[in-house]
Scaffold this motif. Sequence first.
Motif, PDB file in Angstrom:
ATOM      1  N   CYS A  91       0.815  -1.215   0.000  1.00 47.74           N
ATOM      2  CA  CYS A  91       0.000   0.000   0.000  1.00 47.74           C
ATOM      3  C   CYS A  91       0.853   1.272   0.000  1.00 47.74           C
ATOM      4  CB  CYS A  91      -0.972   0.014   1.184  1.00 47.74           C
ATOM      5  SG  CYS A  91      -2.113  -1.371   1.173  1.00 47.74           S
ATOM      6  N   TRP A  92       2.081   1.190  -0.494  1.00 50.03           N
ATOM      7  CA  TRP A  92       2.929   2.373  -0.527  1.00 50.03           C
ATOM      8  C   TRP A  92       2.700   3.191  -1.797  1.00 50.03           C
ATOM      9  CZ3 TRP A  92       7.550  -1.185   0.799  1.00 50.03           C
ATOM     10  CH2 TRP A  92       7.569  -1.443   2.172  1.00 50.03           C
ATOM     11  N   SER A  93       2.535   2.509  -2.922  1.00 56.68           N
ATOM     12  CA  SER A  93       2.434   3.243  -4.189  1.00 56.68           C
ATOM     13  C   SER A  93       1.068   3.124  -4.843  1.00 56.68           C
ATOM     14  CB  SER A  93       3.514   2.752  -5.162  1.00 56.68           C
ATOM     15  OG  SER A  93       3.331   1.367  -5.417  1.00 56.68           O
ATOM     16  N   ALA A  94       0.228   2.265  -4.330  1.00 55.77           N
ATOM     17  CA  ALA A  94      -1.093   2.086  -4.936  1.00 55.77           C
ATOM     18  C   ALA A  94      -2.162   2.226  -3.857  1.00 55.77           C
ATOM     19  CB  ALA A  94      -1.194   0.700  -5.580  1.00 55.77           C
ATOM     20  N   ALA A  95      -3.344   2.589  -4.294  1.00 51.83           N
ATOM     21  CA  ALA A  95      -4.465   2.704  -3.359  1.00 51.83           C
ATOM     22  C   ALA A  95      -4.843   1.315  -2.844  1.00 51.83           C
ATOM     23  CB  ALA A  95      -5.649   3.353  -4.060  1.00 51.83           C
ATOM     24  N   CYS A  96      -5.203   1.248  -1.573  1.00 52.67           N
ATOM     25  CA  CYS A  96      -5.567  -0.020  -0.957  1.00 52.67           C
ATOM     26  C   CYS A  96      -6.851   0.151  -0.164  1.00 52.67           C
ATOM     27  CB  CYS A  96      -4.485  -0.476   0.008  1.00 52.67           C
ATOM     28  SG  CYS A  96      -2.964  -1.015  -0.766  1.00 52.67           S
ATOM     29  N   ASP A  97      -7.547  -0.950  -0.003  1.00 54.00           N
ATOM     30  CA  ASP A  97      -8.708  -0.910   0.889  1.00 54.00           C
ATOM     31  C   ASP A  97      -8.223  -1.128   2.320  1.00 54.00           C
ATOM     32  OD1 ASP A  97      -8.136  -3.609   1.019  1.00 54.00           O
ATOM     33  OD2 ASP A  97     -10.068  -4.274   0.233  1.00 54.00           O
ATOM     34  N   SER A  98      -9.115  -0.994   3.278  1.00 54.49           N
ATOM     35  CA  SER A  98      -8.718  -1.066   4.690  1.00 54.49           C
ATOM     36  C   SER A  98      -8.177  -2.444   5.084  1.00 54.49           C
ATOM     37  CB  SER A  98      -9.869  -0.653   5.597  1.00 54.49           C
ATOM     38  OG  SER A  98     -10.968  -1.519   5.427  1.00 54.49           O
ATOM     39  N   ALA A  99      -8.668  -3.511   4.458  1.00 55.42           N
ATOM     40  CA  ALA A  99      -8.157  -4.858   4.774  1.00 55.42           C
ATOM     41  C   ALA A  99      -6.718  -5.012   4.297  1.00 55.42           C
ATOM     42  CB  ALA A  99      -9.051  -5.926   4.151  1.00 55.42           C
ATOM     43  N   ALA A 100      -6.390  -4.472   3.133  1.00 57.23           N
ATOM     44  CA  ALA A 100      -5.019  -4.542   2.619  1.00 57.23           C
ATOM     45  C   ALA A 100      -4.081  -3.694   3.475  1.00 57.23           C
ATOM     46  CB  ALA A 100      -4.977  -4.092   1.162  1.00 57.23           C
ATOM     47  N   ILE A 101      -4.570  -2.561   3.944  1.00 54.13           N
ATOM     48  CA  ILE A 101      -3.761  -1.727   4.840  1.00 54.13           C
ATOM     49  C   ILE A 101      -3.475  -2.487   6.133  1.00 54.13           C
ATOM     50  CG2 ILE A 101      -3.773   0.363   6.260  1.00 54.13           C
ATOM     51  CD1 ILE A 101      -5.331   1.713   3.946  1.00 54.13           C
ATOM     52  N   ALA A 102      -4.483  -3.160   6.676  1.00 56.07           N
ATOM     53  CA  ALA A 102      -4.299  -3.944   7.898  1.00 56.07           C
ATOM     54  C   ALA A 102      -3.288  -5.070   7.672  1.00 56.07           C
ATOM     55  CB  ALA A 102      -5.630  -4.513   8.383  1.00 56.07           C
ATOM     56  N   ALA A 103      -3.355  -5.735   6.526  1.00 59.18           N
ATOM     57  CA  ALA A 103      -2.404  -6.809   6.212  1.00 59.18           C
ATOM     58  C   ALA A 103      -0.983  -6.249   6.113  1.00 59.18           C
ATOM     59  CB  ALA A 103      -2.802  -7.512   4.920  1.00 59.18           C
ATOM     60  N   ALA A 104      -0.834  -5.077   5.500  1.00 54.71           N
ATOM     61  CA  ALA A 104       0.482  -4.445   5.406  1.00 54.71           C
ATOM     62  C   ALA A 104       0.983  -4.031   6.789  1.00 54.71           C
ATOM     63  CB  ALA A 104       0.418  -3.234   4.479  1.00 54.71           C
ATOM     64  N   ASP A 105       0.086  -3.520   7.636  1.00 54.76           N
ATOM     65  CA  ASP A 105       0.460  -3.159   9.012  1.00 54.76           C
ATOM     66  C   ASP A 105       0.982  -4.378   9.764  1.00 54.76           C
ATOM     67  OD1 ASP A 105      -0.428  -0.566   8.552  1.00 54.76           O
ATOM     68  OD2 ASP A 105      -2.327  -0.834   9.626  1.00 54.76           O
ATOM     69  N   MET A 106       0.278  -5.488   9.638  1.00 57.94           N
ATOM     70  CA  MET A 106       0.669  -6.706  10.349  1.00 57.94           C
ATOM     71  C   MET A 106       2.011  -7.226   9.832  1.00 57.94           C
ATOM     72  SD  MET A 106      -2.981  -8.610  11.191  1.00 57.94           S
ATOM     73  CE  MET A 106      -2.779  -9.739   9.887  1.00 57.94           C
ATOM     74  N   TYR A 107       2.244  -7.151   8.528  1.00 55.90           N
ATOM     75  CA  TYR A 107       3.519  -7.579   7.966  1.00 55.90           C
ATOM     76  C   TYR A 107       4.655  -6.726   8.519  1.00 55.90           C
ATOM     77  CZ  TYR A 107       7.446  -8.079   4.828  1.00 55.90           C
ATOM     78  OH  TYR A 107       8.705  -8.260   4.332  1.00 55.90           O
ATOM     79  N   ASP A 108       4.456  -5.404   8.563  1.00 56.51           N
ATOM     80  CA  ASP A 108       5.498  -4.519   9.084  1.00 56.51           C
ATOM     81  C   ASP A 108       5.819  -4.856  10.544  1.00 56.51           C
ATOM     82  OD1 ASP A 108       5.767  -3.155   6.692  1.00 56.51           O
ATOM     83  OD2 ASP A 108       4.420  -1.522   7.279  1.00 56.51           O
ATOM     84  N   LEU A 109       4.797  -5.114  11.338  1.00 58.43           N
ATOM     85  CA  LEU A 109       5.024  -5.473  12.739  1.00 58.43           C
ATOM     86  C   LEU A 109       5.754  -6.809  12.848  1.00 58.43           C
ATOM     87  CD1 LEU A 109       4.682  -4.867  15.743  1.00 58.43           C
ATOM     88  CD2 LEU A 109       2.438  -5.966  15.619  1.00 58.43           C
TER      89      LEU A 109
END
Length: 184
Positions: A91-109
């Motif tokens: 979700c850095w360069s493309a628009a994402c829905d809230s579920a994709a943002i949550a998945a990216a947040d969890m990956y970063d953690l």
Amino acid sequence: MSSHGQVQGFALIEVLVSVVVLAIGVLGASAMQLVALRVRHESLMLTSAAQMASGMAERMRANPGQIAPVYLTLDYDAHAEPAPAMPDSHCWSAACDSAAIAAADMYDLKRQVATQLPAGRVRICRDAGMWDTGQLRWACAGGPGAPVVIKIGWRGKNPDGTAAKDTDGAYAPGVALRIAGDAP
């Protein structure tokens, strides 16, 4: 010998006692230095874990609709999975829905836990009794109304060098952060 028949100087026994006392002092100072290094390292890991939990709490507050369906599924153990699986999108360069943002947040953690904590673990769950046993634990005891908690820990050691484990025999979490304003 002096003219009065007394011996001047130190006897060999006195020198040996002095050396033994000095050696005990040096060993004590070395042991204190090792304890200080261990405490410093533990403090650094606690600080890192608290920052990770706080950062994740802010991300969850910014995306409250995904707490129940996505964030509450997080139970990652870097000892079992050293390299976390990447999400479909960061979700850095493309628009994402809230579920994709949550998945990216969890990956970063997960990535932070894997790189900053020795065999780290993170779990997000509902837990009404974090301190019921007097010690943090990984098990979660909470239904839909229980507070959301972020637990982060690592395979630490007690001061005597034994593994720091909780009452369930698992490595105990080092940090547990309750998220205020319990969202759905």
